[in-house]
Design a protein around this motif. Structure first.
Motif, mmCIF file in Angstrom:
data_model
loop_
_atom_site.group_PDB
_atom_site.id
_atom_site.type_symbol
_atom_site.label_atom_id
_atom_site.label_comp_id
_atom_site.label_asym_id
_atom_site.label_seq_id
_atom_site.Cartn_x
_atom_site.Cartn_y
_atom_site.Cartn_z
ATOM 1 N N ASP A 1 0.859 -1.182 0.000
ATOM 2 C CA ASP A 1 0.000 0.000 0.000
ATOM 3 C C ASP A 1 0.893 1.229 0.000
ATOM 4 O OD1 ASP A 1 -2.229 -1.571 0.011
ATOM 5 O OD2 ASP A 1 -2.677 -1.317 2.137
ATOM 6 N N LEU A 2 0.897 1.939 -1.124
ATOM 7 C CA LEU A 2 1.764 3.094 -1.301
ATOM 8 C C LEU A 2 0.951 4.374 -1.166
ATOM 9 C CD1 LEU A 2 4.802 3.550 -2.034
ATOM 10 C CD2 LEU A 2 3.989 4.144 -4.312
ATOM 11 N N LEU A 3 1.432 5.279 -0.331
ATOM 12 C CA LEU A 3 0.731 6.525 -0.045
ATOM 13 C C LEU A 3 1.464 7.680 -0.723
ATOM 14 C CD1 LEU A 3 0.351 5.954 3.815
ATOM 15 C CD2 LEU A 3 -1.074 5.026 1.965
ATOM 16 N N PRO A 4 0.993 8.140 -1.879
ATOM 17 C CA PRO A 4 1.619 9.308 -2.504
ATOM 18 C C PRO A 4 1.205 10.572 -1.765
ATOM 19 C CG PRO A 4 -0.244 8.593 -3.828
ATOM 20 C CD PRO A 4 -0.118 7.609 -2.694
ATOM 21 N N ALA A 5 2.178 11.389 -1.387
ATOM 22 C CA ALA A 5 1.871 12.620 -0.676
ATOM 23 C C ALA A 5 1.316 13.657 -1.644
ATOM 24 C CB ALA A 5 3.123 13.157 0.007
ATOM 25 N N VAL A 6 0.710 14.680 -1.090
ATOM 26 C CA VAL A 6 0.148 15.758 -1.906
ATOM 27 C C VAL A 6 1.199 16.248 -2.889
ATOM 28 C CG1 VAL A 6 -0.717 18.125 -1.846
ATOM 29 C CG2 VAL A 6 -1.510 16.474 -0.157
ATOM 30 N N GLY A 7 0.805 16.359 -4.161
ATOM 31 C CA GLY A 7 1.721 16.799 -5.205
ATOM 32 C C GLY A 7 2.401 15.665 -5.940
ATOM 33 N N TRP A 8 2.277 14.439 -5.434
ATOM 34 C CA TRP A 8 2.804 13.238 -6.080
ATOM 35 C C TRP A 8 4.330 13.201 -6.136
ATOM 36 C CZ3 TRP A 8 -0.433 9.252 -7.465
ATOM 37 C CH2 TRP A 8 -1.802 9.560 -7.546
ATOM 38 N N ARG A 9 5.022 14.028 -5.357
ATOM 39 C CA ARG A 9 6.479 14.053 -5.431
ATOM 40 C C ARG A 9 7.120 13.013 -4.507
ATOM 41 N NH1 ARG A 9 9.225 17.859 -7.977
ATOM 42 N NH2 ARG A 9 11.006 17.525 -6.586
ATOM 43 N N ARG A 10 6.455 12.686 -3.409
ATOM 44 C CA ARG A 10 6.990 11.724 -2.462
ATOM 45 C C ARG A 10 5.960 10.635 -2.190
ATOM 46 N NH1 ARG A 10 8.690 14.277 2.941
ATOM 47 N NH2 ARG A 10 9.801 12.290 3.120
#
Length: 383
Positions: free
Chosen positions: A313-322
């Motif tokens: 389960d991968l959680l992309p942070a706001v902005g998709w950079r991290r």
């Protein structure tokens, strides 16, 4: 059960369950005889736990069978949230009774995967990005209830966090907690009854009285709790988004975007499949590379080298950079209708077909190998 090329499968699961059926379909689609199915109920009764030296053994989920759940958790009703510690103890003990065969998993790794506290620690030690997880002090004492949670939130300046049962799955018992301005709110699938019992529900609820939140947390605490900082997720079409990425033999082979208007994106709780191409484009637009996203998932899977397949389960942070790894799931491959990512080596195969293919590739070269090793995949950056 012997096949022309000498490969034969066995699966420990619940006969007739969709997971077992989909895996059996994949085995037969590869031109092999269907797997020998060993029922979890028989294993828990002390029968059927012996495998031939040349049988390739897959352990599947014991879930979705009330009889098996009762055997693992005792008198606790199957729809109840409590009892996960006893389930975990029964499950790990049963794994230890399986004898022989060529295993596609390793009992010790499964034990870690089914304890969120242990799994998080393993990932963190390996440098895999994970959400911050506060502890209950330098002595490492377990979280005993709501008062401990509130104390840790203050000490670590976390106004938002997830409270998770250490041994839960499918978001059972998970609370997304927000605190501020003297108020507390929790979003969860837990139904709290008037007499204090907790039930799983397919309907998300929002508790806005602190005493209700405290009652849920206090009831779950004896089974063990894991706390995580709430990572604000990237969005897609106005909905929060994350990804389930399946890694087979060290390679990310399948991915699905999950979106929701709530903090919990699980598809069975009202989440919807999102746009994978859109997610890939958003990562690129942010200056990132899609290959890096997949490599984070592969790094998480590499922490469990003796387990053929995991769902990350991968959680992309706001902005998709991290991106952060929220969980690694031992039985995270139930994604019907999903075929392999371009360049993954699993194109045209579902998650089960990819696992069968990985086994066959390995047994052709190394017949005694317990788990297929990762293979180089060309043109990853174009995926």
């Amino acid at each position: 059960m012997q096949t022309a090329d000498g490969v034969r499968f066995a699966v420990v699961g619940n006969p007739g369950n969709r997971r077992v059926s989909l895996f059996a379909d994949a085995v037969r689609a590869a031109g092999l005889t269907g797997p020998r199915v060993v029922a979890w109920a028989d294993v828990l009764r002390g029968r059927g736990a012996d495998f031939a030296p040349d049988e390739v053994v897959r352990v599947d989920s014991p879930g979705e069978r009330p009889e098996v759940d009762r055997m693992l958790r005792g008198a606790v009703e199957p729809t109840r949230v409590e009892g996960s510690a006893r389930w975990y103890a029964g499950f790990t003990a049963a794994l230890g009774t399986l004898r022989g065969g060529i295993r596609l998993d390793e009992p010790g790794e499964l034990a870690v995967l089914f304890d969120k506290r242990l799994c998080h620690a393993v990932l963190d030690a390996a440098g895999v990005p994970v959400p911050a997880s506060p502890t209950s002090g330098a002595d490492g004492a377990p979280v005993r209830g709501w008062e401990d949670v509130r104390t840790l939130m203050r000490e670590h300046r976390m106004s938002r966090l997830f409270v998770k049962p250490a041994h839960g799955s499918s978001a059972s018992g998970v609370l997304a907690v927000e605190a501020g301005g003297g108020r507390v709110r929790a979003t969860t699938s837990v139904e709290l009854t008037a007499d204090g019992r907790l039930y799983n529900s397919l309907k998300l609820r929002r508790y806005e009285r602190e005493r209700d939140v405290a009652a849920v947390v206090d009831a779950l605490a004896p089974d063990g709790l894991h706390l995580e900082r709430w990572v604000p997720k990237a969005g897609q079409a106005g909905r929060a988004a994350d990804l389930r990425v399946v890694v087979v033999a060290g390679r990310a082979t399948h991915a699905v975007v999950r979106t929701s208007r709530s903090p919990l994106t699980n598809l069975h709780l009202g989440g919807r499949r999102g746009d994978l191409d859109g997610a890939r484009a958003a990562v690129t637009a942010s200056g990132g590379r899609w290959s890096d996203v997949l490599e984070v998932c592969e790094a998480a899977a590499a922490c469990f080298p003796r387990t053929l397949c995991v769902g990350v389960d991968l959680l992309p942070a706001v902005g998709w950079r991290r991106s952060f790894v929220g969980e690694v799931n031992a039985f995270g491959d139930l994604l019907p209708g999903l075929t392999g990512l371009p360049g993954s080596g699993a194109e045209g195969l579902d998650t089960y077909g990819a696992q069968v293919a990985a086994v066959l590739r390995t047994t052709e070269r190394h017949p005694a190998a317990p788990v297929p090793a990762a293979e180089p995949v060309p043109n990853r950056n174009s995926a």
